[in-house]
Design a protein around this motif. Structure first.
Motif, PDB file in Angstrom:
ATOM      1  N   GLU A 137       1.117  -1.609  -0.572  1.00  0.00           N
ATOM      2  CA  GLU A 137       0.340   0.190   0.224  1.00  0.00           C
ATOM      3  C   GLU A 137       0.769   1.521   0.169  1.00  0.00           C
ATOM      4  O   GLU A 137       0.669   2.201  -0.417  1.00  0.00           O
ATOM      5  CB  GLU A 137      -0.578   0.268   1.359  1.00  0.00           C
ATOM      6  CG  GLU A 137      -2.154   0.858   1.298  1.00  0.00           C
ATOM      7  CD  GLU A 137      -2.767   0.861   2.676  1.00  0.00           C
ATOM      8  OE1 GLU A 137      -2.136   1.965   3.723  1.00  0.00           O
ATOM      9  OE2 GLU A 137      -3.537   0.799   2.718  1.00  0.00           O
ATOM     10  N   GLY A 138       1.695   1.395   1.478  1.00  0.00           N
ATOM     11  CA  GLY A 138       2.847   2.442   1.697  1.00  0.00           C
ATOM     12  C   GLY A 138       3.417   2.245  -0.405  1.00  0.00           C
ATOM     13  O   GLY A 138       3.690   3.615  -0.737  1.00  0.00           O
ATOM     14  N   LYS A 139       4.055   1.390  -0.894  1.00  0.00           N
ATOM     15  CA  LYS A 139       4.425   1.735  -1.972  1.00  0.00           C
ATOM     16  C   LYS A 139       3.633   1.830  -3.123  1.00  0.00           C
ATOM     17  O   LYS A 139       3.909   3.456  -4.193  1.00  0.00           O
ATOM     18  CB  LYS A 139       5.403   0.270  -2.756  1.00  0.00           C
ATOM     19  CG  LYS A 139       5.618   0.128  -3.912  1.00  0.00           C
ATOM     20  CD  LYS A 139       7.501   0.985  -4.579  1.00  0.00           C
ATOM     21  CE  LYS A 139       7.911   0.133  -5.786  1.00  0.00           C
ATOM     22  NZ  LYS A 139       8.769   0.807  -5.780  1.00  0.00           N
ATOM     23  N   ASP A 142       4.487   5.875  -5.603  1.00  0.00           N
ATOM     24  CA  ASP A 142       4.514   6.062  -6.818  1.00  0.00           C
ATOM     25  C   ASP A 142       3.622   6.214  -7.357  1.00  0.00           C
ATOM     26  O   ASP A 142       3.610   7.192  -8.448  1.00  0.00           O
ATOM     27  CB  ASP A 142       4.829   4.006  -7.726  1.00  0.00           C
ATOM     28  CG  ASP A 142       6.255   3.772  -6.599  1.00  0.00           C
ATOM     29  OD1 ASP A 142       6.612   4.319  -5.877  1.00  0.00           O
ATOM     30  OD2 ASP A 142       5.948   2.521  -6.922  1.00  0.00           O
ATOM     31  N   ASN A 143       2.070   6.679  -7.155  1.00  0.00           N
ATOM     32  CA  ASN A 143       1.099   7.492  -7.767  1.00  0.00           C
ATOM     33  C   ASN A 143       0.737   8.740  -6.849  1.00  0.00           C
ATOM     34  O   ASN A 143      -0.445   9.302  -7.303  1.00  0.00           O
ATOM     35  CB  ASN A 143      -0.049   6.323  -7.957  1.00  0.00           C
ATOM     36  CG  ASN A 143       0.421   5.134  -8.775  1.00  0.00           C
ATOM     37  OD1 ASN A 143       0.132   4.915  -9.873  1.00  0.00           O
ATOM     38  ND2 ASN A 143       1.170   4.189  -7.766  1.00  0.00           N
ATOM     39  N   ASP A 144       1.325   9.520  -5.998  1.00  0.00           N
ATOM     40  CA  ASP A 144       1.014  10.952  -5.504  1.00  0.00           C
ATOM     41  C   ASP A 144      -0.322  10.350  -4.928  1.00  0.00           C
ATOM     42  O   ASP A 144      -1.121  11.620  -4.913  1.00  0.00           O
ATOM     43  CB  ASP A 144       1.356  11.834  -6.261  1.00  0.00           C
ATOM     44  CG  ASP A 144       2.026  12.891  -5.675  1.00  0.00           C
ATOM     45  OD1 ASP A 144       2.456  12.756  -4.593  1.00  0.00           O
ATOM     46  OD2 ASP A 144       1.376  13.715  -5.672  1.00  0.00           O
ATOM     47  N   LYS A 148      -9.523   6.467  -1.052  1.00  0.00           N
ATOM     48  CA  LYS A 148      -8.999   6.769  -2.117  1.00  0.00           C
ATOM     49  C   LYS A 148      -8.005   5.750  -3.099  1.00  0.00           C
ATOM     50  O   LYS A 148      -8.337   5.618  -4.856  1.00  0.00           O
ATOM     51  CB  LYS A 148      -7.470   7.326  -2.005  1.00  0.00           C
ATOM     52  CG  LYS A 148      -7.846   9.671  -1.401  1.00  0.00           C
ATOM     53  CD  LYS A 148      -7.158  10.458  -1.613  1.00  0.00           C
ATOM     54  CE  LYS A 148      -7.192  11.430  -0.672  1.00  0.00           C
ATOM     55  NZ  LYS A 148      -6.558  12.654  -1.420  1.00  0.00           N
ATOM     56  N   LEU A 149      -8.042   4.997  -1.812  1.00  0.00           N
ATOM     57  CA  LEU A 149      -6.880   3.520  -2.265  1.00  0.00           C
ATOM     58  C   LEU A 149      -8.413   2.792  -4.072  1.00  0.00           C
ATOM     59  O   LEU A 149      -8.029   2.228  -4.807  1.00  0.00           O
ATOM     60  CB  LEU A 149      -7.211   2.381  -2.015  1.00  0.00           C
ATOM     61  CG  LEU A 149      -5.289   3.135  -1.001  1.00  0.00           C
ATOM     62  CD1 LEU A 149      -4.793   1.815  -0.119  1.00  0.00           C
ATOM     63  CD2 LEU A 149      -3.803   2.956  -1.674  1.00  0.00           C
TER      64      LEU A 149
END
Length: 444
Positions: free
Chosen positions: A346-348, A352-354, A412-413
């Motif tokens: 999730e953090g990655k 990576d996608n701001d 958001k995800l």
């Protein structure tokens, strides 16, 4: 002071911190001088205690305290400046020859490093659901509305559609519960016949096994636990105390305005459209949660990387309030590994996608949550200042703020995943969704 890092492998490293006397002597001297000014020692005036006596009494403890402060500050600063992405916390290595009697010290810490990996969203094939409100569901809700806003009419004798109120009793199981139910909620004609024609004051014997059409009904009317209700096979007496029938409300403008005070509904067709819209909005929340769960499972399964397993198990032994044995730490690691993997994934994805959350967004999200809660209690148009004040109080609570932040991140995800993952979408009714996803019959 000197700090160096040595990589053991891609996931483990050792940080060494060397501290010499010049790094801490000045701070120790200042603390001891402050002690001297305030120390109350018999035989000496305040502020005139010999420094030698102060140093002898407090010197070593102060030195240890200052070295530990310096060690912690310098280690934290090093981790930040080197931009080291670590898992858990640094673990001090035991040095058998260490002595606080020396003037210079060397400390070593084990680090567990976060792995480097890529996330391939395209390789994840996930099923998503579009839950629709069926005509059957809408008609059932129309009937519920008519019943809810209907008028109760007292009856002399119970009929098939009567509401019957009375007390269930079984002394052995300590059941003594007053309840209300519909006669046609009973399962089987045999049980219905026992109630049809009954009058106030009648005492009827019933068997609990398969008494109601819906399994949970027995639990509610008898006031027993779900577990007890599942296999309950006893006889109970039911004393009839009230009998009534609901005269269903008419679908007219008066009822529409009770349901929607803004006057937006003027016909049954418009009411059905509203029911469908509201139901599918609620269904969407459940479908989104299922989608997030499915994507999480898929990402964890398909994103391969190693973790510093031995380090994390060692760290878990001392991470909580209670120290764990090595065996307990292994068990705890196995239970938490999947969650840790998803946190890293999730953090990655977010980095990576701001994908970010700022405080203003969190406040707006909290206000939206508050607004919907207030609407349920009849306050559809709260003032902005009132919302701001309530949001401020909620977000001042760290636990509540974290919970809302997690919800906003999930929201958001889900939006991001919908745009970037190819889903196998299936249109289902709510009952089909519950049965397929959770293997539960929604009608029970």
């Amino acid at each position: 002071m000197n700090i160096t890092k040595e990589n053991v492998d891609a996931l483990n490293a050792i940080v060494k911190v060397d501290i010499v006397a010049d790094d801490y002597k000045e701070k120790v001297a200042k603390v001891l001088n402050d002690y001297r000014k305030t120390a109350n020692i018999p035989g000496f005036r305040k502020g005139h205690v010999p420094m030698g006596m102060v140093r002898k009494q407090y010197g070593k403890a102060v030195m240890i305290d200052e070295v530990n402060k310096l060690l912690q500050e310098s280690l934290n600063k090093f981790l930040v400046e080197e931009k080291l992405d670590i898992l858990g916390n640094p673990l001090p290595k035991v040095n058998e020859s260490f002595s606080w009697d020396a003037e210079q010290f060397s400390f070593e810490f084990e680090l567990g490093l976060a792995p480097e990996f890529d996330v391939d969203l395209k390789s994840n094939k996930v099923k998503s659901y579009n839950i629709v409100a069926t005509e059957e569901l809408i008609e059932k809700e129309l009937e519920n509305i008519q019943t809810r806003y209907g008028k109760l009419i007292t009856q002399e004798e119970a009929e098939e559609h009567s509401n019957v109120t009375g007390t269930f009793v079984n002394e052995e199981k300590e059941i003594n519960k007053k309840s209300t139910f519909l006669v046609n909620d009973l399962k089987g004609k045999k049980n219905e016949k026992k109630l049809i024609g009954a009058k106030v004051g009648d005492v009827i014997e019933l068997e609990t096994k398969k008494l109601f059409e819906e399994d949970h009904k027995l639990q509610n009317v008898l006031g027993v636990s779900k577990e007890d209700a599942e296999d309950l096979d006893i006889k109970v007496t039911f004393t009839v105390e009230e009998i009534s029938i609901t005269e269903k409300a008419e679908f007219d403008q008066e009822l529409f305005d009770k349901l929607f005070a803004d006057g937006s509904v003027k016909t049954v067709t418009e009411l059905k459209d509203k029911i469908k819209e509201d139901a599918e909005k609620q269904f969407q929340q459940q479908a989104d949660q299922q989608l997030l769960n499915a994507v999480t499972e898929s990402l964890v399964e398909n994103t391969k990387f190693d973790l510093p397993k031995e380090f994390l198990q060692k760290w878990l032994q001392t991470a909580g309030e209670k120290q764990l044995t090595a065996e307990e730490a292994v068990s705890e690691y196995e239970k938490s590994e999947k969650g840790l993997r998803y946190q890293l994934i999730e953090g990655k994805i977010m980095k990576d996608n701001d994908i970010k959350i700022d405080y203003a967004e969190l406040v707006d999200y909290a206000k939206g949550f508050i607004r919907s809660q207030m609407a349920q209690f009849g306050n559809a148009n709260p003032e902005e200042k009132e919302l701001d004040d309530i949001a401020g109080r909620i977000l001042s609570n760290q636990e509540e703020a974290r919970r809302l932040q997690e919800q906003l991140v999930s929201q958001k995800l889900v939006g991001f995943f919908k745009e970037n993952i190819e889903f196998d979408t299936k249109e289902v009714s709510y009952e089909e969704f519950i049965k397929e996803v959770y293997n539960v019959d929604a009608k029970k």
